[in-house]
Design a protein around this motif. Structure first.
Motif, short mmCIF file in Angstrom:
data_model
loop_
_atom_site.label_atom_id
_atom_site.label_comp_id
_atom_site.label_asym_id
_atom_site.label_seq_id
_atom_site.Cartn_x
_atom_site.Cartn_y
_atom_site.Cartn_z
N THR A 126 33.67 36.94 42.04
CA THR A 126 34.42 35.70 41.86
C THR A 126 35.48 35.92 40.78
OG1 THR A 126 32.39 34.47 42.34
CG2 THR A 126 34.19 33.24 41.32
N PRO A 127 36.75 35.58 41.06
CA PRO A 127 37.79 35.76 40.04
C PRO A 127 37.49 34.91 38.80
CG PRO A 127 38.76 35.36 42.20
CD PRO A 127 37.28 35.08 42.33
N PRO A 128 38.02 35.31 37.63
CA PRO A 128 38.80 36.53 37.37
C PRO A 128 37.93 37.78 37.41
CG PRO A 128 38.44 35.33 35.32
CD PRO A 128 37.89 34.47 36.41
N ILE A 129 38.53 38.89 37.90
CA ILE A 129 37.79 40.13 38.12
C ILE A 129 38.45 41.27 37.34
CG2 ILE A 129 37.11 41.85 39.86
CD1 ILE A 129 37.36 39.43 41.91
N ARG A 130 37.62 42.04 36.66
CA ARG A 130 38.10 43.28 36.02
C ARG A 130 37.29 44.44 36.61
NH1 ARG A 130 40.97 42.37 31.05
NH2 ARG A 130 40.98 40.16 30.47
N CYS A 133 34.33 36.64 33.11
CA CYS A 133 34.84 37.56 34.14
C CYS A 133 33.70 38.20 34.93
CB CYS A 133 35.64 38.70 33.49
SG CYS A 133 37.22 38.21 32.82
N ASP A 134 33.98 38.46 36.21
CA ASP A 134 33.14 39.36 36.99
C ASP A 134 33.71 40.76 36.81
OD1 ASP A 134 31.72 37.19 37.85
OD2 ASP A 134 31.97 37.59 40.00
N LEU A 183 34.71 42.39 47.48
CA LEU A 183 35.19 41.03 47.22
C LEU A 183 34.21 39.95 47.65
CD1 LEU A 183 39.02 41.26 47.83
CD2 LEU A 183 37.78 41.13 45.70
N PHE A 207 43.46 41.75 43.42
CA PHE A 207 42.28 40.92 43.11
C PHE A 207 41.80 41.14 41.69
CE2 PHE A 207 40.22 44.86 44.59
CZ PHE A 207 39.17 45.00 43.71
N TRP A 208 42.24 42.25 41.05
CA TRP A 208 41.77 42.58 39.70
C TRP A 208 42.83 42.27 38.65
CZ3 TRP A 208 45.09 46.21 37.71
CH2 TRP A 208 45.81 47.01 38.65
N GLN A 209 42.36 41.92 37.44
CA GLN A 209 43.28 41.70 36.31
C GLN A 209 43.56 43.00 35.56
OE1 GLN A 209 41.38 38.81 33.74
NE2 GLN A 209 42.41 37.10 34.73
#
Length: 281
Positions: free
Chosen positions: A112-116, A47-48, A108, A142-144
């Motif tokens: 890079t996804p996935p993003i927390r 994750c990013d 953004l 855009f965030w998990q």
């Protein structure tokens, strides 16, 4: 010790990083605690992570030690940059620091996804950032997940249930599109300088779609009008939204004499759908 970098007290002394009240700064110096907060963000490998207000980098170090693929840290205070550069050198290619105001920066381009998102948010911008992250134009966002430190009073407003004093627009906004829970509380003495209040970490997981269908703009209108005059009965506080508001309230299963703090999320969504249909009829 989570890495080979110096303790945070030494870092703060070396870079003369005394916390500034006007920047909403309260530094968390215990690396065991910052590591624990990072773990509350879930599995970060692959994750990013976006971090706002890293200060001397205690949470940043926790996030990197927990395996974050890449951390993007946005820091307004240029005094913190040498300390963050030291961390970047210890974790080559995994930390990017941008200087500036998180309210004015689009992260953004650097993620890079996935993003927390994980942050000990500066007190003065915390709620505004949360509302922005919960109200993007498109959903899912855009965030998990969001793992955020707030004053305990704000954290309690995010997870509040109907009928409680803390229940209001923030609870509805958070719980409509996310699963929200308090995962940690911290006493004032955990921070330097010690704030006057307790703090709490809230973990929010984005739902694939809102819990109940509703037009976001109409739901915002309904909840704003209802909670801006929370002592009034809904038939009075919502009067300006539609001439037949009493009938719409009854159709949504809401007594017109009820007050906003008594009404659960599902009923507010039902009312928002009815109001939109009535305006379009």
């Amino acid at each position: 010790m989570i890495d080979n970098l110096p303790p945070l007290r030494e870092v703060i002394a070396a870079h003369e990083l005394s916390a500034k009240k006007q920047l909403g700064q309260n530094f968390l110096l215990d690396l065991n605690l910052t590591h624990k907060i990072a773990r509350q963000a879930g599995d970060l490998t692959g994750c990013d992570v976006l971090e706002v207000g890293p200060g001397p980098g205690g949470l940043t170090r926790g996030l990197l030690a927990c395996g974050a693929r890449h951390v993007l840290a946005i820091e307004k205070d240029p005094r913190a940059l040498p300390a963050l550069e030291q961390i970047a050198a210890a974790y080559p290619g995994r930390l990017t620091v941008i200087t500036g105001d998180a309210l004015a920066i689009d992260p953004l381009a650097h993620l890079t996804p996935p993003i927390r998102i994980a942050a000990n948010l500066p007190y003065n911008v915390g709620t505004e950032l949360l509302i922005r992250w919960l109200t993007p134009r498109d959903w899912p966002p855009f965030w998990q997940s969001l793992t955020l430190m707030f004053q305990k009073e704000v954290a309690e407003r995010i997870v509040a249930k109907p009928g409680s004093k803390a229940y209001g627009r923030l609870a509805l906004l958070a719980q409509w599109r996310a699963e929200a829970r308090i995962v940690m509380t911290l006493p004032p003495e955990a921070f330097t300088p010690a704030p006057k209040v307790h703090s709490a970490v809230v973990h929010l997981t984005a739902l694939p779609e809102p819990r109940f269908p509703a037009d976001p703009a109409v739901l915002t209108q309904v909840t704003s009008a209802g909670f801006n005059q929370r002592r009034k009965m809904l038939r009075a506080s919502l009067r300006g939204l539609h001439p037949q508001i009493e009938g719409l309230l009854e159709g949504a299963g809401i007594p017109p004499t009820a007050r906003a703090e008594e009404i659960e999320l599902e009923r507010f969504c039902t009312l928002a759908r009815a109001l939109k249909a009535a305006r379009e009829a």
